[in-house]
Design a protein around this motif. Structure first.
Motif, PDB file in Angstrom:
ATOM      1  N   GLY A  54      -2.982   2.350   6.520  1.00 49.33           N
ATOM      2  CA  GLY A  54      -2.662   3.287   7.587  1.00 49.33           C
ATOM      3  C   GLY A  54      -1.541   2.832   8.495  1.00 49.33           C
ATOM      4  O   GLY A  54      -1.583   3.064   9.710  1.00 49.33           O
ATOM      5  N   GLY A  55      -0.548   2.168   7.930  1.00 49.77           N
ATOM      6  CA  GLY A  55       0.594   1.732   8.729  1.00 49.77           C
ATOM      7  C   GLY A  55       0.465   0.328   9.283  1.00 49.77           C
ATOM      8  O   GLY A  55       1.454  -0.241   9.762  1.00 49.77           O
ATOM      9  N   VAL A  56      -0.725  -0.243   9.250  1.00 51.11           N
ATOM     10  CA  VAL A  56      -0.922  -1.621   9.716  1.00 51.11           C
ATOM     11  C   VAL A  56      -0.435  -2.577   8.631  1.00 51.11           C
ATOM     12  O   VAL A  56      -0.696  -2.366   7.446  1.00 51.11           O
ATOM     13  N   HIS A  57       0.252  -3.638   9.030  1.00 51.78           N
ATOM     14  CA  HIS A  57       0.754  -4.583   8.031  1.00 51.78           C
ATOM     15  C   HIS A  57      -0.426  -5.259   7.329  1.00 51.78           C
ATOM     16  O   HIS A  57      -1.376  -5.723   7.994  1.00 51.78           O
ATOM     17  N   PRO A  58      -0.413  -5.313   5.996  1.00 51.10           N
ATOM     18  CA  PRO A  58      -1.532  -5.917   5.265  1.00 51.10           C
ATOM     19  C   PRO A  58      -1.843  -7.345   5.690  1.00 51.10           C
ATOM     20  O   PRO A  58      -2.978  -7.808   5.523  1.00 51.10           O
ATOM     21  N   ASN A  59      -0.856  -8.059   6.239  1.00 47.24           N
ATOM     22  CA  ASN A  59      -1.093  -9.441   6.650  1.00 47.24           C
ATOM     23  C   ASN A  59      -2.167  -9.534   7.735  1.00 47.24           C
ATOM     24  O   ASN A  59      -2.839 -10.570   7.871  1.00 47.24           O
ATOM     25  N   VAL A  60      -2.358  -8.446   8.486  1.00 51.03           N
ATOM     26  CA  VAL A  60      -3.407  -8.430   9.513  1.00 51.03           C
ATOM     27  C   VAL A  60      -4.773  -8.641   8.866  1.00 51.03           C
ATOM     28  O   VAL A  60      -5.607  -9.416   9.358  1.00 51.03           O
ATOM     29  N   TYR A  61      -5.008  -7.977   7.733  1.00 52.88           N
ATOM     30  CA  TYR A  61      -6.306  -8.082   7.067  1.00 52.88           C
ATOM     31  C   TYR A  61      -6.427  -9.374   6.266  1.00 52.88           C
ATOM     32  O   TYR A  61      -7.539  -9.855   6.028  1.00 52.88           O
ATOM     33  N   ILE A  62      -5.282  -9.934   5.879  1.00 48.57           N
ATOM     34  CA  ILE A  62      -5.311 -11.260   5.263  1.00 48.57           C
ATOM     35  C   ILE A  62      -5.796 -12.284   6.279  1.00 48.57           C
ATOM     36  O   ILE A  62      -6.655 -13.122   5.991  1.00 48.57           O
ATOM     37  N   MET A  63      -5.252 -12.210   7.500  1.00 49.63           N
ATOM     38  CA  MET A  63      -5.654 -13.132   8.563  1.00 49.63           C
ATOM     39  C   MET A  63      -7.112 -12.919   8.971  1.00 49.63           C
ATOM     40  O   MET A  63      -7.802 -13.864   9.382  1.00 49.63           O
ATOM     41  N   LEU A  64      -7.587 -11.690   8.873  1.00 54.07           N
ATOM     42  CA  LEU A  64      -8.991 -11.397   9.209  1.00 54.07           C
ATOM     43  C   LEU A  64      -9.956 -11.947   8.160  1.00 54.07           C
ATOM     44  O   LEU A  64     -11.160 -11.950   8.369  1.00 54.07           O
ATOM     45  N   GLY A  65      -9.416 -12.388   7.030  1.00 55.21           N
ATOM     46  CA  GLY A  65     -10.265 -12.890   5.959  1.00 55.21           C
ATOM     47  C   GLY A  65     -11.032 -11.794   5.251  1.00 55.21           C
ATOM     48  O   GLY A  65     -12.161 -12.007   4.785  1.00 55.21           O
ATOM     49  N   THR A  66     -10.443 -10.621   5.147  1.00 54.83           N
ATOM     50  CA  THR A  66     -11.131  -9.468   4.560  1.00 54.83           C
ATOM     51  C   THR A  66     -11.296  -9.633   3.062  1.00 54.83           C
ATOM     52  O   THR A  66     -10.357  -9.988   2.340  1.00 54.83           O
ATOM     53  N   ALA A  67     -12.488  -9.370   2.587  1.00 46.65           N
ATOM     54  CA  ALA A  67     -12.786  -9.391   1.152  1.00 46.65           C
ATOM     55  C   ALA A  67     -13.977  -8.480   0.904  1.00 46.65           C
ATOM     56  O   ALA A  67     -14.697  -8.091   1.837  1.00 46.65           O
TER      57      ALA A  67
END
Length: 422
Positions: A402-415
């Motif tokens: 949704g326009g948010v850079h994917p690196n944000v979710y990488i840093m969040l540790g999303t899996a």
């Protein structure tokens, strides 16, 4: 320390010898070579590069650039030594998760892990027999547990009981690739059923003194007292306690039995398989046979189906519908149909069904899609297989950001996880 010393030396050389800062070269040498040379997992390397990219980019030289959303952490502009030391002294003594790009929920995860480890140690140190008080003895507790489990052990999955829609021989003289997966899963679950049934009977006899209590049975006895899955059982990957594991086991066997009797389901719960990677291979092989394509050129593309699995009554023309994945570190926003930040105190959220389709040499656009790794358990680690991937890693699915850079979710540790711990 040696990685840090080498990186500092390389940084100094780049700054002294180059008229402009070579950001790309600095990022690559520091992340992919100096530190990345020790990293064998691609997803760990992606996380490493995501962290480094926050601190190694041209925006670092701008006065308003901040390392975290709080705005407390930044590279101070040119100033005196006293001003630098004053800035450092005023930094918080306790770092919040946002410093590392993580959600506040990560503190809950950490606290639960610490408490679980402490309680596990305390339980392991407790004596087998109580000091009186008229309570049940350890032997009575284990015997009651054996009796409860034995009464629920399911029957063997018998291929002879297959329904008319299962194991159909195709024009090629072969059965469907997914039916082959079913047959392989039946073998694994039958082995587990037989082992569970035999060891439960043997442990009960050993407690009663009818046979010798072997070392393996003694470990099983202790595992039952601690509500743990015995190492003696050839189990699927799980971190659940014993009774949650048994409930999950019954669900998996029931799913396979229904598939055996009624034919392929419209939606496959991916968490039910002993070896979900084998199921995905079966999906690829079926697609390759259907369209006469080389298997080694096929990869997966996917879409998130914003519906309940009960609404998907027919299987898709190509690929499969999958469910049973839980997001950790973020959530899927059903209103915007994009990835979104987790709500406070919401540790896991169920991902809607996913339509997985094989495609020739598909490469996702990672500038607008987050590649979300899917793991069997929350360990997010396993033994390196012959393919170079962790045995705990299943596949990667893509989710719009949704326009948010994917690196944000990488840093969040999303899996995404197939099996939760509880």
């Amino acid at each position: 320390d040696t990685d840090l010393e080498t990186s500092v030396s390389v940084l100094k050389r780049f700054l002294d010898d180059q008229p402009t800062v070579p950001w790309d070269a600095l990022l690559y040498v520091t992340g992919q070579i100096n530190y990345g040379g020790r990293v064998t997992d691609d997803w760990d390397r992606r996380c490493l590069m995501g962290i480094l990219n926050r601190y190694c980019n041209p925006k670092l030289l701008e006065d308003d650039y901040r390392f975290s959303d709080s705005g407390l952490y930044y590279a101070p502009p040119e100033c005196t030594f006293e001003e630098i030391t004053s800035y450092l002294k005023n930094l918080p003594t306790r770092d919040d998760p946002e410093v590392f790009g993580m959600h506040n929920n990560s503190e809950i995860t950490y606290a639960k892990a610490e408490a679980g480890e402490m309680i596990g140690t305390m339980l392991a140190l407790q004596p087998r027999e109580s000091g009186g008080g008229g309570g049940m003895s350890s032997d009575d507790i284990v015997l009651d547990l054996i009796s409860e489990l034995e009464g629920q052990i399911p029957a063997i999955l018998d291929r002879e009981q297959a329904g008319p829609k299962t194991f159909i021989v195709l024009d090629t003289g072969l059965i469907s690739s997914l039916d082959t997966v079913l047959a392989q899963e039946m073998v694994k679950f039958n082995l587990l059923i037989r082992k569970m049934s035999a060891t439960l009977k043997e442990l009960a006899r050993a407690i009663k003194g009818l046979v010798v209590m072997s070392l393996e049975l003694d470990k099983m006895y202790n595992a039952f007292l601690l509500n743990q899955v015995p190492e003696l059982w050839p189990s699927f990957a799980t971190r659940k306690p014993l009774m949650s594991f048994f409930k999950d086991f019954l669900f998996r066997v029931e799913f396979l039995r229904k598939w055996l009797f009624e034919g392929q389901p419209s939606v496959f719960p991916l968490q039910t398989f002993f070896f979900p990677q084998g199921f995905l291979t079966g999906v690829v092989q079926r697609h390759a046979r259907k369209y006469k394509l080389p298997v080694d050129e096929l990869t997966f593309q996917n879409s998130i189906i914003n519906k309940e699995s009960s609404e998907l009554v027919e299987e898709p023309e190509d690929g499969v519908f999958m469910e049973g994945m839980f997001l950790e570190g973020a959530r899927f926003n059903r209103e915007t149909e994009t990835m979104d930040q987790s709500l406070p105190n919401q540790m896991f959220t169920a991902l809607p069904p996913v339509h997985l389709t094989p495609a020739v040499n598909f490469r996702p656009d990672t500038s607008v899609l987050f590649e979300c790794p899917v793991y069997k358990t929350s360990d997010r680690q396993g033994v390196l297989s012959t393919t170079g991937l962790s045995t705990n890693f299943v596949l990667a699915i893509t989710v719009p950001t949704g326009g948010v850079h994917p690196n944000v979710y990488i840093m969040l540790g999303t899996a995404a996880l197939l099996n939760l711990d509880e």
